[in-house]
Motif scaffolding. Sequence first.
Motif, PDB file in Angstrom:
ATOM      1  N   ASP B 303      71.829 -51.284  63.201  1.00  0.00           N
ATOM      2  CA  ASP B 303      70.746 -51.693  62.316  1.00  0.00           C
ATOM      3  C   ASP B 303      71.153 -52.988  61.626  1.00  0.00           C
ATOM      4  N   SER B 305      69.404 -56.265  59.811  1.00  0.00           N
ATOM      5  CA  SER B 305      68.176 -56.901  59.327  1.00  0.00           C
ATOM      6  C   SER B 305      68.452 -58.381  59.128  1.00  0.00           C
ATOM      7  N   SER B 309      63.770 -61.965  60.914  1.00  0.00           N
ATOM      8  CA  SER B 309      63.338 -60.952  61.890  1.00  0.00           C
ATOM      9  C   SER B 309      61.827 -60.823  61.877  1.00  0.00           C
TER      10      SER B 309
END
Lengths: 309, 309
Positions: B303, B305, B309
């Motif tokens: 994961d 970020s 994005s």
Amino acid sequence: MSLLVIGSVAFDAIESPFGKTDKIIGGAATYISLSASNFVHKTNIVSVVGGDFPQTGLDMLKENNVDLEGLQIKENEKTFFWSGKYHNDMNTRDTLDTQLNVLETFNPVLPNNYQDCEFLMLGNLAPAVQKQVINGLHNRPKLIVMDTMNFWMDIAMDELKSTISMVDVLSINDEEARQLSGEYSLRRAAQKILAMGPQYLIIKKGEHGALLFDNNEVFFAPALPLEEVFDPTGAGDTFAGGFIGYLAETKDISFSNMKRAVIYGSAMASFCVEKFGTERLENLTAGELEKRVHEFIDLVQFDISLVNS
Amino acid sequence: MSLLVIGSVAFDAIESPFGKTDKIIGGAATYISLSASNFVHKTNIVSVVGGDFPQTGLDMLKENNVDLEGLQIKENEKTFFWSGKYHNDMNTRDTLDTQLNVLETFNPVLPNNYQDCEFLMLGNLAPAVQKQVINGLHNRPKLIVMDTMNFWMDIAMDELKSTISMVDVLSINDEEARQLSGEYSLRRAAQKILAMGPQYLIIKKGEHGALLFDNNEVFFAPALPLEEVFDPTGAGDTFAGGFIGYLAETKDISFSNMKRAVIYGSAMASFCVEKFGTERLENLTAGELEKRVHEFIDLVQFDISLVNS
């Protein structure tokens, strides 16, 4: 945070199917710290060079936020030199020449300013020297990552295992994991190596990616399929530098953050191999790195909803 | 939907560091259809065996929802036989014996009931035979997936390329992709092979996973790191069977669904290698498959970020 890196600062001469270099600047500490400099504001290094090491090399490191107080310069000696030739598959190489020079008598000295070390990266060096650095720190770092290679397994296995038992993360390639554990299966190799002391094990598989193990979990990061691999020298060190640099920047050593660190390390390594030596790493931008990490996300991202998820 | 599989139904004799088998049931169509049977209610196969093929083998296929109307049984001839020996690394093998037998004169005949074929899997066979099956269908299937091997590149490259130009998905291993394209870089190899006609290319890398390419995207599915690989025979066919079986079940041939299909194919292949021959595939449960797919999700899930994005 403070990141301390030990390892060689060296000259390399490289032959590959794509060409040949004269002596260029290389070494584990060089690649690690250049890579880490994309994440942290300062990297302290402990290493040694000879009087033949050029000022331009020192300047290049400084410009990349590498602190050189711990870099010994032995004016009357020569810098460590390695020369190698890559085969057509770029996965195998022959060492043509190794001249230890200043490394033969290297005694790592830690400047007082480096005692605040929270993240310690032990680049490939004699395991006795790596251990000396751990023991030279007044407080144990929050995280110690160690890289090593088969050479030390051949000639100093006991000392190597003793040093491995003191670190948190060991980073080696697949053949080294097999040699160290005596197991062919990487899953079994990981079990045996984790039993030697480290909490985490990274197994680097070159163009086939990298595995991160702890005692409960395993994570796999692919290597980006590249159109061209120009020079693999330093890719493993660049990976390690991105890995510990990301952890040092985020100060989070959970398994889920280590997974991210493996992706960032893999992204850094994918840049390293695109040009000879450190060239591609020296002027990498944050935008290029972010774009590359996106490519990793796209490469492995899939969406499966299972009934019992 | 209707899934049609062509390929060999055969006898194999296998030696590996883990043991040795007598003649056991193998063949591309066998592995493909057993694997696909975990996704679809019925798999039609077109193949040929000799009078020496045991009733228990036919029963086992029927019990796994394989329709045998298209399986020719030549009572006075012998079934195709292959014998091979795996080396210690389980990645390389020597062929000890190949007896074509019934395959030498194989003329694939399509039962009328098979004309509703929407998904066609061309298992490894002479490219001329694969082409004959495509031409024997009154309507072009929604998706044609083709597997082949280096053998045909060595002796029938033109016929092979002609057949490749007629399919939607080509599935080959990394060495075959290099041979077919003349490019070492898999990324470049993929560009060249996609220019030969297929919309999608799967490059299987054995224990190093699989890549799915189209002209815009690339997806990577890892292989699950296993404690033990017992017998790799049929792993590629099992992968293909899971891949097309999943697509046939979901009737969705978008790139994002193909990514899922590659994961399911990889999960199926990871079972195949755990035991000799087809043993592990014959009684696999839906629960075991779901658990395995979960392991793939855990293996690559991370994961990150990013700002943009």
